[in-house]
Each structure stands twice: as structure tokens, then as C-alpha cells.
Enzyme design. Structure first.
Site, PDB file in Angstrom:
ATOM      1  N   ALA A 156      14.699 -26.171  -9.581  1.00  0.00           N
ATOM      2  CA  ALA A 156      15.475 -26.819 -10.462  1.00  0.00           C
ATOM      3  C   ALA A 156      16.377 -27.915 -10.037  1.00  0.00           C
ATOM      4  CB  ALA A 156      16.549 -25.665 -11.120  1.00  0.00           C
ATOM      5  N   SER A 157      16.459 -28.134  -8.832  1.00  0.00           N
ATOM      6  CA  SER A 157      17.562 -29.074  -8.198  1.00  0.00           C
ATOM      7  C   SER A 157      16.726 -29.588  -6.915  1.00  0.00           C
ATOM      8  CB  SER A 157      18.931 -28.778  -7.676  1.00  0.00           C
ATOM      9  OG  SER A 157      18.897 -27.870  -6.580  1.00  0.00           O
ATOM     10  N   GLU A 165      24.148 -26.631  -0.197  1.00  0.00           N
ATOM     11  CA  GLU A 165      22.678 -26.560  -0.194  1.00  0.00           C
ATOM     12  C   GLU A 165      22.165 -27.533   0.718  1.00  0.00           C
ATOM     13  OE1 GLU A 165      20.751 -26.174  -4.019  1.00  0.00           O
ATOM     14  OE2 GLU A 165      18.751 -25.395  -3.205  1.00  0.00           O
TER      15      GLU A 165
HETATM   16  N1  LIG Z   1       3.284 -21.664  -2.455  1.00  0.00           N
HETATM   17  C1  LIG Z   1       3.560 -22.521  -3.503  1.00  0.00           C
HETATM   18  N2  LIG Z   1       2.761 -23.306  -3.877  1.00  0.00           N
HETATM   19  C2  LIG Z   1       3.739 -24.325  -4.684  1.00  0.00           C
HETATM   20  N3  LIG Z   1       4.815 -24.221  -5.155  1.00  0.00           N
HETATM   21  C3  LIG Z   1       5.578 -23.348  -4.560  1.00  0.00           C
HETATM   22  C4  LIG Z   1       5.132 -22.199  -3.755  1.00  0.00           C
HETATM   23  N4  LIG Z   1       6.039 -21.578  -3.598  1.00  0.00           N
HETATM   24  C5  LIG Z   1       7.176 -22.012  -4.061  1.00  0.00           C
HETATM   25  N5  LIG Z   1       6.748 -23.073  -4.738  1.00  0.00           N
HETATM   26  C6  LIG Z   1       7.653 -23.784  -5.764  1.00  0.00           C
HETATM   27  O1  LIG Z   1       8.697 -24.103  -4.989  1.00  0.00           O
HETATM   28  C7  LIG Z   1      10.037 -24.301  -5.517  1.00  0.00           C
HETATM   29  C8  LIG Z   1      10.918 -23.609  -5.110  1.00  0.00           C
HETATM   30  O2  LIG Z   1      12.160 -23.622  -6.072  1.00  0.00           O
HETATM   31  P1  LIG Z   1      13.383 -22.740  -5.783  1.00  0.00           P
HETATM   32  O3  LIG Z   1      14.008 -22.477  -4.282  1.00  0.00           O
HETATM   33  O4  LIG Z   1      13.107 -21.038  -6.375  1.00  0.00           O
HETATM   34  O5  LIG Z   1      14.650 -23.279  -6.541  1.00  0.00           O
HETATM   35  P2  LIG Z   1      15.791 -23.765  -6.385  1.00  0.00           P
HETATM   36  O6  LIG Z   1      15.893 -24.212  -4.971  1.00  0.00           O
HETATM   37  O7  LIG Z   1      15.808 -25.224  -7.124  1.00  0.00           O
HETATM   38  O8  LIG Z   1      16.995 -22.800  -6.924  1.00  0.00           O
HETATM   39  C9  LIG Z   1       9.420 -23.776  -7.002  1.00  0.00           C
HETATM   40  O9  LIG Z   1       9.125 -24.957  -7.782  1.00  0.00           O
HETATM   41  C10 LIG Z   1       8.349 -23.029  -6.818  1.00  0.00           C
HETATM   42  O10 LIG Z   1       7.482 -23.143  -7.750  1.00  0.00           O
HETATM   43 CA   LIG Z   2      15.591 -23.572  -2.890  1.00  0.00          CA
END
Ligand SMILES: Nc1ncnc2c1ncn2[C@@H]1O[C@H](COP(=O)(O)OP(=O)(O)O)[C@@H](O)[C@H]1O
Ligand SMILES: [Ca+2]
Length: 523
Positions: free
Chosen positions: A233-234, A191
């Protein structure tokens, strides 16, 4: 009129009407053959000249290729469709995002107990891909799904369930006409590394053309950007390092891209994504909460949210805090205090032990950071909303001041000012903004505030994230060595053009002279 040149049009259009004598007819015969040979050379040269010109400047037909990547994140799933010219597939920066689709619903890991809903979950975006990509290209279009930290956490908890989710995706995607290449959980290492490839590819840092469209040599290319990705989450940090790193730490990887070697350090911190960090913080503080209420400095004054305490401890990241609290309702009440919020976030990073020369936090070795960084995903969402991106605010003091102001603004004011923003995001911008600052400080990057660029879509088109780098790598679109960009190198092209032009000029002049001479015999 003897000795005078015939008029110009005579050289080309007048025909001899009478042969004067035997001697002159022999001369005419030779001179005519000479003209024929010269004419032949002239035509050959002309064909060669046209061929060289066409080969060099051939307008490439619009033969596009497509690729589809699903990013199954912890909080949501997105689909990206990439497009590139088939003829130029090895050039840098030519693959771009042509469309994207937000899958409606939560992250894919929450489908563990309702696998039957996965087809409905993904089919809307798949339908969009089918409509957007020309039908005759479907079979040649690679399709990937990569899942990140949400699925990593589920796998730690229940490997079988994680496999079942991926099997459900696999059987669904196999029923589509695309060239499905697999659904898998990518590692935190991948990643980070693919995110680094994506931004440097799009920013044109991996190789450069000069004005003559030649690839530049190693020492003429630009420094790369480090990549900072913040998910739910990460979180990952990835950058090129010149520090010699002991193999025992296993945190670096070697890339050879466009003829240049890169030693890239990357690390992915599980449970340090913004959603899991908030959950950990709430779980950690829940023990000190007065019965039924938890005062929370990272939420606006007047903001309230009621949660079931068991939900705070259900994640792999918060299990360690679960002990004496039996499940009950807990009302979280905002107090809006940036400094206190920052202090409580700092507790989420462990600084106690380091078995290497230097650790950022959580006992993880990290060499000194170098150069500029591109920060995307939740880094960007938070800082962009707060108008705190490094091109808008020049110093950390200003950022701190604005954060203090924002966090202490009553929830009723914030909520009224941004009715169009999702309540979950809006209520958590004080927390996520403070978290971003604390994380950057832990990385020692806040001292170099202006060297961190918050980025979303690069070149106004393609979102920064791991998905493009993933596809470029799996389709072998970034060659290890520099590709040849034209059929001829520029000097060869110029030399061929000059030689053929000279040849043409000589043939033309000789031809004219010989023709002129022969016409005297015809008179
Ligand atoms: N428009 C937005 N405003 C604020 N936070 C956002 C917005 N869109 C996505 N996020 C946040 O960005 C993060 C994206 O994480 P995600 O890609 O789903 O997780 P991971 O990469 O850990 O698997 C999440 O915390 C989500 O709540
Ligand atoms: Ca992500």
C-alpha cells in the site's frame, strides 16, 4: 668445589641442615625475609597479570536476549524474533534474526469486520515464539506490533475500526508472558527511517571496528546506504543528504548514532505500494473498458481475471476514480506489452506541479539522491523472481529487453513453468517488475542501475525491513556515542602486560640471586 654454583635443583629443593655461626644466621635471617618479600611481590604480580589477562579476554557467557516484532503489513503479517548477546548489546551488527513466522491470512486491516478471529490469526506465531524463546526469558522479552499502510488506509476510512483492531491485538498479547510494549500504527516517516537504520546497522555502515577491535572515528566510517521499501500500500525512500533542506518541507530527521550525526531525508508515498498501484491503474482504466472487458498490457497474453468493479473502487486510494460505473463484472484480459504497461503506470505519478526546487512526483520535494541504495520487500521479490537484480543484469537496456520478453510470454507458458509460485504473485510479476522500473526511474535511480542493490536477508540471516530498526530504537540499543568495547583500551592493556611481565622477570632474577647467595651462608 668452593665457588662453584650448586646444581640447578639445589637452588629450589636443598634445605640448610646446619647453621654455621651467629653472623651468618643474621645474614640468613635478612636474606630469607628478602626472599619472602620478593616472593610476596611475585605472587601479587602474578595475580595482577592473570586478572588483567582474564578481564581482557574473558569468554562471555552465553547470556542471550530476545525481542519479538510483528510487522502487520497491508497484505500480510510476519513475526520476527531477534536475538543478541546481553553483554554486547551496544555493539553494531550483533542483533540478528533467529526465527520468523508468516501469519496465515491477509493483512490485519481486513479483520475489521471479524475481530473475534484475531486471536486465531496471531496465536500460531505467538506459540512459535513461546516455544523458541527459553521460558525463563519470556518476561524480559519485549514484544511489539507495528502496523503499516493497510492500517493507515483503514484509519483514514474508519478510525474507530482501526482502534478496535489494535485493542483486540493488545488484549491478546497481554495474555502472553512476554513484555508487551504496545500495538500501534507506525507513521510512513518511521517506516522509512527504521528501514534505513536496519539496513545500515546490518551492513555495518553505522560504525566500524578496526583490527584492534577499536571503534573507528567519524571520518573513518563508511558511507551509508539509502533505503527503498516497497510494500503493498505504500513505498518509502530514505537516504542521507548533504543538501540544506528548508524546514518547511519537514522531510528530514537528525540521527546521532555511535557518535556521528546523520541528516536523513525520508518520504513515504501512500497509495504507491504495488497492490494499490495496480488497483489504481485498473480503476483508472475501467472507465475506458468496453462493456465487460478490460484489455490489460501488464498481464500476460491469455491471462484472464474477472473482478467486480465495486471492488476496484473500495479502497481509499481509488475512491477518486469512482463515478459513473455501477457495479458489474469486469473481465481483465492480458495483452502482455511491456512498453504499453510502462506508459499506463507512468500515468499514476503526477508531475504537474512542484512548489519546491525539485520534486520527484506527486508534488513532493526531494533533494538529489546520493550514493548506493538497498531496495527490499516487493522491490526484491519482483526483481529476484525476474532474475533482474543489479548484480545479475548490468544495464537498464538489458533489463528492459528481458521485461519485454517476459511480459509477452503467454500465461499458459509462465503458469506451466512455475507451478510452485502463488498465482497472485506469478500473474503480477510483469506488472510489479514494470512498476519497480518506473518507480526507480521516477526517483532518477535507473541511471545508476548498479548502485541499487536488491536485498532480502542481510548476512544471510536478517530480513531487510523496518522491524529491526524499530526494536533497536525502542530498546535504546544504538547509543548516541561510541561505546567502550573492552575494560582497557588496547595501549593500556599492552602497557599493563609489559609492566607486569617485566616486574615478574626482575623479581624472579633477584629472587634466584638472593636465594643462591643465602645458600652459601647455609653451607
Ligand atoms: N513472494 C512474493 N512475491 C511477490 N510479491 C510478494 C511476495 N511476498 C510479498 N509480496 C508482496 O510484497 C508486498 C508487501 O507489502 P506489505 O508489507 O504487506 O504492505 P505495506 O508495507 O504497504 O503495509 C505486497 O505487495 C505483497 O503482495
Ligand atoms: Ca511492508
Amino acid at each position: 668445589m668452593e665457588g662453584m654454583m650448586p646444581p640447578f635443583h639445589f637452588l629450589f629443593f636443598s634445605k640448610p641442615s646446619v647453621y654455621i655461626d651467629q653472623n651468618s644466621s643474621v645474614k640468613t635471617f635478612f636474606s630469607r625475609n628478602g626472599i619472602l618479600i620478593l616472593g610476596f611481590i611475585f605472587i601479587l604480580s602474578l595475580i595482577a597479570l592473570i586478572a588483567v589477562g582474564l578481564a581482557q579476554n574473558k569468554k562471555l557467557p552465553d547470556n542471550f536476549k530476545y525481542g519479538i516484532v510483528f510487522d502487520a503489513g497491508s497484505s500480510h503479517t510476519s513475526m520476527y524474533i531477534y536475538k543478541w548477546s546481553a553483554e554486547k548489546m551496544n555493539d553494531t551488527g550483533l542483533v540478528y534474526e533467529t526465527a520468523s513466522c508468516e501469519v496465515k491470512g491477509p493483512g490485519i486491516s481486513s479483520y475489521a469486520s471479524n475481530l473475534q478471529d484475531i486471536p486465531v490469526y496471531l496465536s500460531k506465531c505467538m506459540g512459535k515464539a513461546k516455544d523458541l524463546i527459553p521460558k525463563y526469558k519470556h518476561q524480559d522479552t519485549p514484544l511489539y506490533l507495528g502496523a503499516t499502510a493497510g492500517m493507515r488506509l483503514l484509519r483514514m476510512e474508519n478510525e474507530e475500526l482501526a482502534k478496535m483492531i489494535l485493542s483486540a491485538v493488545t488484549s491478546l498479547f497481554n495474555s502472553y508472558p512476554f513484555n508487551f510494549q504496545g500495538a500501534r500504527i507506525i507513521s510512513g516517516f518511521e517506516e522509512g527511517a527504521y528501514g534505513w537504520i536496519t539496513i545500515n546497522y546490518l551492513l555495518g555502515k553505522l560504525e566500524k571496528h578496526n583490527w584492534k577491535n577499536q571503534f573507528l572515528r567519524e571520518n573513518e566510517t563508511q558511507d551509508t546506504y539509502g533505503a527503498l521499501d516497497l510494500g503493498g500500500a505504500s513505498t518509502q525512500i530514505t537516504f542521507v543528504t548533504s543538501t540544506q533542506i528548508s524546514k518547511q518541507f519537514k522531510k528530514t530527521t537528525q540521527f546521532r548514532l555511535y557518535g556521528k550525526n546523520y541528516t536523513v531525508y525520508t518520504y513515504s508515498y501512500l497509495c504507491h505500494g504495488v497492490d494499490q498501484a495496480l488497483l489504481r491503474k485498473l480503476a483508472l482504466n475501467a472507465k475506458d473498458a468496453s462493456p465487460g472487458a478490460l484489455m490489460e498490457p501488464c498481464f500476460h497474453p491469455g491471462y484472464e481475471r474477472t473482478v467486480l468493479t465495486s471492488s476496484l473502487f473500495s479502497s481509499v486510494c481509488t475512491k477518486i476514480y469512482k463515478n459513473w460505473i455501477s457495479s458489474r463484472n469486469l473481465t481483465i484480459q492480458g495483452t502482455g506489452n511491456f512498453q504499453k504497461c510502462k506508459e499506463s503506470i507512468t500515468e499514476l505519478f503526477q508531475n504537474n506541479y512542484c512548489n519546491a526546487s525539485y520534486c520527484t512526483f506527486d508534488m513532493i520535494y526531494r533533494p538529489p539522491t546520493e550514493g548506493h541504495f538497498g531496495a527490499f520487500s516487493a522491490y526484491y521479490y519482483a526483481m529476484d523472481f525476474l532474475n533482474l537484480t543489479s548484480d545479475k543484469v548490468s544495464s537498464l537496456d538489458m533489463v528492459t529487453h528481458k521485461m519485454e520478453e517476459f511480459c509477452s510470454t503467454p500465461w499458459s507458458v509462465v503458469n506451466t513453468a512455475f507451478p510452485q509460485v502463488k498465482e497472485k504473485y506469478l500473474s503480477e510479476y510483469c506488472f510489479s517488475g514494470t512498476y519497480v522500473l518506473t518507480l526507480l526511474q521516477k526517483y532518477n535511480l535507473t541511471e545508476y542501475w548498479t548502485q541499487v542493490e536488491f536485498m532480502d536477508k542481510i548476512n544471510n540471516k536478517t530480513e531487510a525491513g523496518w522491524t529491526l530498526g524499530y526494536m533497536l530504537n525502542l530498546t535504546n540499543m544504538i547509543p548516541a556515542e561510541l561505546p567502550q568495547s573492552k575494560p582497557f583500551s588496547h595501549p593500556t592493556y599492552i602497557s599493563l602486560m609489559v609492566i607486569f611481565s617485566l616486574l615478574l622477570a626482575i623479581v624472579f632474577i633477584l629472587g634466584s640471586v638472593m636465594f643462591q647467595k643465602s645458600s652459601y651462608f647455609w653451607k
